[in-house]
Scaffold this motif. Structure first.
Motif, PDB file in Angstrom:
ATOM      1  N   GLU A 170      -5.235 -14.796  10.204  1.00  0.00           N
ATOM      2  CA  GLU A 170      -5.986 -15.059  11.447  1.00  0.00           C
ATOM      3  C   GLU A 170      -7.307 -15.767  11.171  1.00  0.00           C
ATOM      4  O   GLU A 170      -8.025 -15.415  10.302  1.00  0.00           O
ATOM      5  CB  GLU A 170      -6.334 -13.759  12.207  1.00  0.00           C
ATOM      6  CG  GLU A 170      -5.341 -12.647  12.152  1.00  0.00           C
ATOM      7  CD  GLU A 170      -5.697 -11.601  11.103  1.00  0.00           C
ATOM      8  OE1 GLU A 170      -6.613 -10.817  11.309  1.00  0.00           O
ATOM      9  OE2 GLU A 170      -5.032 -11.633  10.067  1.00  0.00           O
TER      10      GLU A 170
ATOM     11  N   ARG B  71       1.893   4.615   1.206  1.00  0.00           N
ATOM     12  CA  ARG B  71       1.734   5.179   2.544  1.00  0.00           C
ATOM     13  C   ARG B  71       0.853   6.412   2.566  1.00  0.00           C
ATOM     14  O   ARG B  71       0.167   6.679   3.545  1.00  0.00           O
ATOM     15  CB  ARG B  71       3.106   5.569   3.097  1.00  0.00           C
ATOM     16  CG  ARG B  71       3.664   4.492   3.973  1.00  0.00           C
ATOM     17  CD  ARG B  71       4.941   4.930   4.605  1.00  0.00           C
ATOM     18  NE  ARG B  71       5.836   3.788   4.636  1.00  0.00           N
ATOM     19  CZ  ARG B  71       7.006   3.775   5.242  1.00  0.00           C
ATOM     20  NH1 ARG B  71       7.433   4.864   5.826  1.00  0.00           N
ATOM     21  NH2 ARG B  71       7.736   2.700   5.251  1.00  0.00           N
ATOM     22  N   ALA B  72       0.907   7.185   1.488  1.00  0.00           N
ATOM     23  CA  ALA B  72       0.176   8.450   1.491  1.00  0.00           C
ATOM     24  C   ALA B  72      -1.296   8.267   1.175  1.00  0.00           C
ATOM     25  O   ALA B  72      -2.130   9.038   1.633  1.00  0.00           O
ATOM     26  CB  ALA B  72       0.802   9.405   0.491  1.00  0.00           C
ATOM     27  N   THR B  73      -1.635   7.247   0.383  1.00  0.00           N
ATOM     28  CA  THR B  73      -3.025   7.138  -0.067  1.00  0.00           C
ATOM     29  C   THR B  73      -3.694   5.834   0.359  1.00  0.00           C
ATOM     30  O   THR B  73      -4.907   5.712   0.287  1.00  0.00           O
ATOM     31  CB  THR B  73      -3.088   7.184  -1.610  1.00  0.00           C
ATOM     32  OG1 THR B  73      -2.454   5.990  -2.109  1.00  0.00           O
ATOM     33  CG2 THR B  73      -2.378   8.398  -2.163  1.00  0.00           C
ATOM     34  N   GLY B  74      -2.910   4.865   0.791  1.00  0.00           N
ATOM     35  CA  GLY B  74      -3.481   3.573   1.165  1.00  0.00           C
ATOM     36  C   GLY B  74      -3.818   2.700  -0.039  1.00  0.00           C
ATOM     37  O   GLY B  74      -4.350   1.614   0.112  1.00  0.00           O
ATOM     38  N   LYS B  75      -3.526   3.195  -1.259  1.00  0.00           N
ATOM     39  CA  LYS B  75      -3.879   2.421  -2.465  1.00  0.00           C
ATOM     40  C   LYS B  75      -2.847   1.315  -2.726  1.00  0.00           C
ATOM     41  O   LYS B  75      -1.661   1.480  -2.479  1.00  0.00           O
ATOM     42  CB  LYS B  75      -3.937   3.353  -3.681  1.00  0.00           C
ATOM     43  CG  LYS B  75      -5.002   4.427  -3.585  1.00  0.00           C
ATOM     44  CD  LYS B  75      -6.398   3.835  -3.685  1.00  0.00           C
ATOM     45  CE  LYS B  75      -7.458   4.908  -3.530  1.00  0.00           C
ATOM     46  NZ  LYS B  75      -8.730   4.379  -3.019  1.00  0.00           N
ATOM     47  N   LEU B  76      -3.341   0.199  -3.269  1.00  0.00           N
ATOM     48  CA  LEU B  76      -2.460  -0.943  -3.534  1.00  0.00           C
ATOM     49  C   LEU B  76      -1.764  -0.812  -4.884  1.00  0.00           C
ATOM     50  O   LEU B  76      -2.362  -0.358  -5.861  1.00  0.00           O
ATOM     51  CB  LEU B  76      -3.294  -2.234  -3.542  1.00  0.00           C
ATOM     52  CG  LEU B  76      -3.729  -2.744  -2.170  1.00  0.00           C
ATOM     53  CD1 LEU B  76      -4.886  -3.724  -2.322  1.00  0.00           C
ATOM     54  CD2 LEU B  76      -2.562  -3.418  -1.457  1.00  0.00           C
TER      55      LEU B  76
ATOM     56  N   TYR C 122       0.414  -7.969   0.187  1.00  0.00           N
ATOM     57  CA  TYR C 122      -0.843  -8.595  -0.217  1.00  0.00           C
ATOM     58  C   TYR C 122      -0.583  -9.461  -1.439  1.00  0.00           C
ATOM     59  O   TYR C 122       0.298  -9.170  -2.238  1.00  0.00           O
ATOM     60  CB  TYR C 122      -1.898  -7.518  -0.534  1.00  0.00           C
ATOM     61  CG  TYR C 122      -2.167  -6.635   0.652  1.00  0.00           C
ATOM     62  CD1 TYR C 122      -3.254  -6.871   1.487  1.00  0.00           C
ATOM     63  CD2 TYR C 122      -1.299  -5.601   0.976  1.00  0.00           C
ATOM     64  CE1 TYR C 122      -3.484  -6.086   2.598  1.00  0.00           C
ATOM     65  CE2 TYR C 122      -1.519  -4.805   2.097  1.00  0.00           C
ATOM     66  CZ  TYR C 122      -2.608  -5.052   2.905  1.00  0.00           C
ATOM     67  OH  TYR C 122      -2.824  -4.284   4.011  1.00  0.00           O
TER      68      TYR C 122
ATOM     69  N   LYS D 282       0.830  -1.207   0.000  1.00  0.00           N
ATOM     70  CA  LYS D 282       0.000   0.000   0.000  1.00  0.00           C
ATOM     71  C   LYS D 282       0.864   1.258   0.000  1.00  0.00           C
ATOM     72  O   LYS D 282       1.848   1.334   0.729  1.00  0.00           O
ATOM     73  CB  LYS D 282      -0.906   0.005   1.233  1.00  0.00           C
ATOM     74  CG  LYS D 282      -2.117  -0.898   1.081  1.00  0.00           C
ATOM     75  CD  LYS D 282      -2.988  -0.850   2.310  1.00  0.00           C
ATOM     76  CE  LYS D 282      -4.210  -1.732   2.136  1.00  0.00           C
ATOM     77  NZ  LYS D 282      -4.979  -1.811   3.398  1.00  0.00           N
TER      78      LYS D 282
ATOM     79  N   LYS E 273     -12.683  -9.639  -4.847  1.00  0.00           N
ATOM     80  CA  LYS E 273     -12.142 -10.096  -3.558  1.00  0.00           C
ATOM     81  C   LYS E 273     -11.077 -11.176  -3.733  1.00  0.00           C
ATOM     82  O   LYS E 273     -11.079 -12.204  -3.060  1.00  0.00           O
ATOM     83  CB  LYS E 273     -13.266 -10.580  -2.637  1.00  0.00           C
ATOM     84  CG  LYS E 273     -14.311  -9.511  -2.352  1.00  0.00           C
ATOM     85  CD  LYS E 273     -15.226  -9.923  -1.221  1.00  0.00           C
ATOM     86  CE  LYS E 273     -16.399  -8.976  -1.036  1.00  0.00           C
ATOM     87  NZ  LYS E 273     -16.018  -7.588  -0.738  1.00  0.00           N
TER      88      LYS E 273
ATOM     89  N   LEU F 194      -7.802 -10.503  -3.469  1.00  0.00           N
ATOM     90  CA  LEU F 194      -6.557 -10.167  -2.770  1.00  0.00           C
ATOM     91  C   LEU F 194      -6.675 -10.488  -1.289  1.00  0.00           C
ATOM     92  O   LEU F 194      -7.746 -10.396  -0.714  1.00  0.00           O
ATOM     93  CB  LEU F 194      -6.230  -8.686  -2.959  1.00  0.00           C
ATOM     94  CG  LEU F 194      -5.892  -8.258  -4.391  1.00  0.00           C
ATOM     95  CD1 LEU F 194      -5.592  -6.774  -4.443  1.00  0.00           C
ATOM     96  CD2 LEU F 194      -4.718  -9.054  -4.926  1.00  0.00           C
ATOM     97  N   LYS F 195      -5.546 -10.875  -0.710  1.00  0.00           N
ATOM     98  CA  LYS F 195      -5.537 -11.130   0.733  1.00  0.00           C
ATOM     99  C   LYS F 195      -4.182 -10.721   1.317  1.00  0.00           C
ATOM    100  O   LYS F 195      -3.169 -10.733   0.608  1.00  0.00           O
ATOM    101  CB  LYS F 195      -5.798 -12.614   1.009  1.00  0.00           C
ATOM    102  CG  LYS F 195      -4.721 -13.510   0.439  1.00  0.00           C
ATOM    103  CD  LYS F 195      -4.771 -14.897   1.030  1.00  0.00           C
ATOM    104  CE  LYS F 195      -3.532 -15.687   0.605  1.00  0.00           C
ATOM    105  NZ  LYS F 195      -3.563 -17.082   0.959  1.00  0.00           N
TER     106      LYS F 195
ATOM    107  N   LEU G 280      -9.679  -6.382  -6.556  1.00  0.00           N
ATOM    108  CA  LEU G 280     -10.364  -5.978  -5.316  1.00  0.00           C
ATOM    109  C   LEU G 280     -11.857  -6.242  -5.419  1.00  0.00           C
ATOM    110  O   LEU G 280     -12.482  -6.737  -4.484  1.00  0.00           O
ATOM    111  CB  LEU G 280     -10.128  -4.486  -5.046  1.00  0.00           C
ATOM    112  CG  LEU G 280      -8.755  -4.107  -4.493  1.00  0.00           C
ATOM    113  CD1 LEU G 280      -8.589  -2.588  -4.507  1.00  0.00           C
ATOM    114  CD2 LEU G 280      -8.569  -4.645  -3.076  1.00  0.00           C
TER     115      LEU G 280
END
Lengths: 247, 513
Positions: free
Chosen positions: A247, A56-61, A186, A54, A163, A165-166, A160
């Motif tokens: 988890e 760091r600035a935007t959280g985008k993958l 991821y 991700k 679904k 990606l993990k 995404l």
């Protein structure tokens, strides 16, 4: 761009700059990842494990080739030669890169802090205001790479949405007995991929997404190579690396 | 009568109604032949719209019903809440401050750090600072997570502050577009009951009579089904919790980029306390007080004084309420959820949490037939009577530990106003800090750490020296004190400012993974 060394390429500002070539890619010495576009997955998968991380600035993958097993580690860098056969587009273009200008447009930028640039030696970027042949080639490359970037973003969106990606966690054990966990990466969820309904699968096929997906999954076997490199060259050799089931 | 329960009718469309509708509809969404959910709400009845604070439980609730955290933050003007900060509750002095963070005490439930904190004079004198890093994060104005943290995941525990009216419309929109909840916009004017005492239908003003098998009363204080139609008496708790009024207001920020506190400020006043909640574009404040001890005019003046002359508050509103609850929440085929079941002052923001807990319990133990209803009702009532009782004890604790001298506070310490169950616990805790033994029931919503934060935050004295023999694992305790220290250092560097994160969520949103 937050980094003020990254400036939009400009014939008048940068008219005196000269470019040198560095076959060792020294700028990556303390870089653990390099961005990778979806069209590079197949060739890159012959050398590096490919994951998503991700921003760091935007959280985008976005997708990357993994160079090291801890922060600031690059096991492919050495002071004699690059320890892999494939070199990513972004590395070949450096110190040039595509970045956003203040009006939110993507355009060619240059990292003026790069030691590859100087006013004394190397090849001039511009000759009487016009880009040199080398710069022209690089600019074309950046343009293509920008198209690939857009396709890669669409690829991530598709993954995404379905679904696929993990999060991945790797547990590492040092020879000293210490343990640590690699977080924040991821991957494609192989079992979710198996469950994908036929119409989604055929759409993925149409977009050309299946080949890079399988290349990414296969690329993870390069972790063996990273373990070997770390055992051979690192000051902190490891005894094992294991995938920790989520988890 | 082995009739199956096919139609659920919810009366009332505030947050309680829509949360209940969403939880039930989501639960039944993938089950064939499952009951259908209908919600009847009247346009003309305004929602109370208090309760702008939630517990961390709301994260699970929203995830469960399928609302993204990005939608919550962007559509409900939501911000993060990591703690309550209590100012002036003990003596009223400037230095009289303590935190009740959402993070449990470090190492809980593996270890009860209170014991070790009490023994060791070298550990930080503030209990919450010694056992959790969250007070420090709050003081630094930091958010509880990063933009790259997956939605509903955290680095420090959190709930939300939000605009209650916008929250209700987000839930409503989700129920109608995604969860197939049937919506009737009309006022209920009559309730039909049959001989057995069950509600058979509600009559609306403009539409037809609406029949149902199970009725959920979310009609607010008026409690038109459970209270009015089924005559379930209201049990007043005003002799314990005196507050019965609130004056609320909106306060603008001095500038657009002013920092947003990541906690609820709760400031003690001569006849009650003032809440102060930071949303992105304004603060929400309110003075909760006892009308026996303070007139409305005085209360408004007190609130004005708190706000100060720097900012001009708007939208003053007065709310009256009675502390207490219905004798039972579930009678025959009617369940009350929300204010219709009861209300206690918003001191620990427990109102929405009660709604979540009630709706979830109803969904998880839903009666398939009329025959199973009495046993479901029995369990439900047992759980909620127990919970009302325990929450009242916990809220009262904040008052009995005060040393303030105003009449309101002295009255609050009168033994006759303190439940005997709380008196007994306080006696126990003189000798031993609160532990899991005191909260053995799964139904307990406040557990040992919460009680410890309030007790030791307010200077309660436990005779720790006499409890020395219980210290059997100092090595583990030291490990957790160290871990807390490391966590604080790491998070102080990594976490962004609260407003910075809120802005980023509006720009980029959170990822699901």
């Amino acid at each position: 761009m937050a980094n003020s060394h990254i400036q939009a390429l400009n014939p008048s500002t940068h008219k005196d700059l000269k470019l040198n070539v560095d076959p060792l890619f020294t700028y990556t010495k303390t870089i653990q990842f390099t961005p990778l576009h979806v069209n590079e997955f197949a060739p890159a998968s012959t050398c590096y494990p490919i994951y998503f991380i991700k921003d760091r600035a935007t959280g985008k993958l976005f997708s990357v080739a993994l160079f090291g097993l801890e922060e600031k580690e690059n096991l492919f860098y050495s002071d004699t030669q690059w320890r892999a056969s494939y070199v990513s587009e972004s590395m070949q273009c450096w110190p040039f890169t595509m970045a956003k200008t203040s009006d939110n447009q993507w355009s060619p930028h240059i990292d003026t802090s790069s030691p590859l640039l100087s006013n004394d030696q190397g090849q001039l970027l511009y000759k009487s205001g016009r880009p040199s042949e080398t710069l022209n080639t690089t600019l074309q490359r950046l343009q293509q790479s920008y198209q690939q970037k857009l396709q890669s973003m669409a690829f991530v969106e598709w993954l995404l949405e379905l679904k696929l990606l993990k999060p991945v966690r790797l547990g590492m054990k040092y020879l000293s007995g210490e343990k640590s966990i690699i977080n924040g990466m991821y991957s494609i969820d192989a079992s979710a991929l198996q469950q994908l309904p036929p119409d989604a699968l055929s759409l993925g096929h149409k977009h050309g997404y299946l080949a890079p997906i399988y290349a990414l999954l296969a690329s993870h076997y390069n972790l063996y190579d990273l373990i070997r490199l770390k055992k051979t060259f690192s000051k902190r050799p490891i005894s094992s690396l294991q995938l920790i089931e989520s988890e | 009568m082995n009739k199956s329960v096919n139609n659920i009718i919810i009366v009332g469309g505030g947050t309680s109604g829509w949360i209940s509708a969403a939880i039930l509809a989501k639960k039944f969404a993938s089950i064939q032949g499952a009951p259908k959910v209908t919600l009847i709400e009247s346009k003309s009845v305004p929602t109370i719209g208090v309760g702008e604070g939630t517990w961390p439980t709301m994260r699970n609730t929203l995830k469960r019903i399928g609302i993204t955290e990005t939608d919550l933050i962007t559509q409900c003007d939501a911000t993060f809440k990591q703690a309550s900060k209590f100012e002036g509750w003990v003596t009223g002095d400037k230095s009289d401050v303590y935190f009740h963070p959402f993070n449990s005490t470090k190492g809980y439930p593996r270890i009860n750090l209170a014991n070790f904190w009490g023994q060791d004079s070298e550990i930080d004198a503030s209990f919450s600072r010694a056992v959790s890093c969250q007070e420090s994060l709050c003081e630094q104005g930091l958010a509880p997570k990063l933009i790259s943290t997956a939605e509903y995941k955290d680095l420090a525990n959190y709930g939300y502050h939000l605009d209650a009216a916008k929250f209700a419309s987000l839930l409503k929109n989700h129920c109608l577009t995604k969860l197939n909840v049937k919506h009737i916009e009309d006022q209920v004017v009559d309730v039909k009951t049959c001989i057995a005492g069950n509600i058979s239908a509600v009559v609306t003003q403009h539409h037809q009579t609406v029949h149902g098998d199970l009725f959920i009363d979310c009609s607010g204080f008026s409690s038109i089904l459970l209270g009015k139609a089924l005559d379930v008496p209201f049990i007043s708790k005003q002799h314990i919790l005196f507050n019965d009024s609130a004056i609320t207001a909106h306060v603008p920020y001095a500038s657009e980029d002013q920092s947003i506190p990541c906690f609820t400020r709760s400031s003690a006043q001569p006849a009650g306390w003032i809440w102060d909640i930071g949303l992105p574009h304004r603060r929400g404040v309110g003075y909760v007080y006892s009308s026996q001890h303070c007139s409305d005019t005085q209360a408004k003046k007190q609130l004005q004084m708190y706000i100060g002359t720097q900012s001009v508050p708007t939208e003053f509103r007065k709310i009256s309420f009675k502390a207490g609850h219905r004798e039972v929440s579930w009678k025959n085929n009617c369940v009350a959820i929300g204010l219709s079941a009861g209300f206690l002052e918003p001191l620990e923001a427990s109102a929405l949490m009660f709604v979540e807990t009630a709706a979830t319990m109803l969904a998880d133990q839903f009666p398939a037939t009329y025959e199973s209803m009495p046993s479901c009702a029995k369990r439900f009532n047992h759980a909620f009577i127990y919970r009302w009782h325990r929450v009242i004890d916990f809220l009262k604790l904040h008052y009995v530990l005060s040393q303030r001298s105003e009449q309101y506070w002295r009255d609050n310490r009168e033994a006759s106003s303190i439940p005997t169950s709380l008196q007994a616990l306080l006696e126990d805790w003189k000798h031993m800090p609160p532990s899991d033994i005191d909260f053995a029931s799964q139904l307990d919503l406040f557990r040992a750490p919460s009680y410890q934060y309030v007790l030791y935050g307010m200077g309660f004295k436990t005779n720790f020296a006499a409890a020395k023999h219980t210290l059997d694992n100092s090595e583990l305790a030291n490990k957790f004190f160290d871990l807390r220290q490391q966590e604080q250092q790491k998070l102080s560097i990594r976490l962004p400012k609260h407003r910075e994160l809120i802005d980023k969520i509006h720009q980029y949103g959170f990822m699901e993974i």
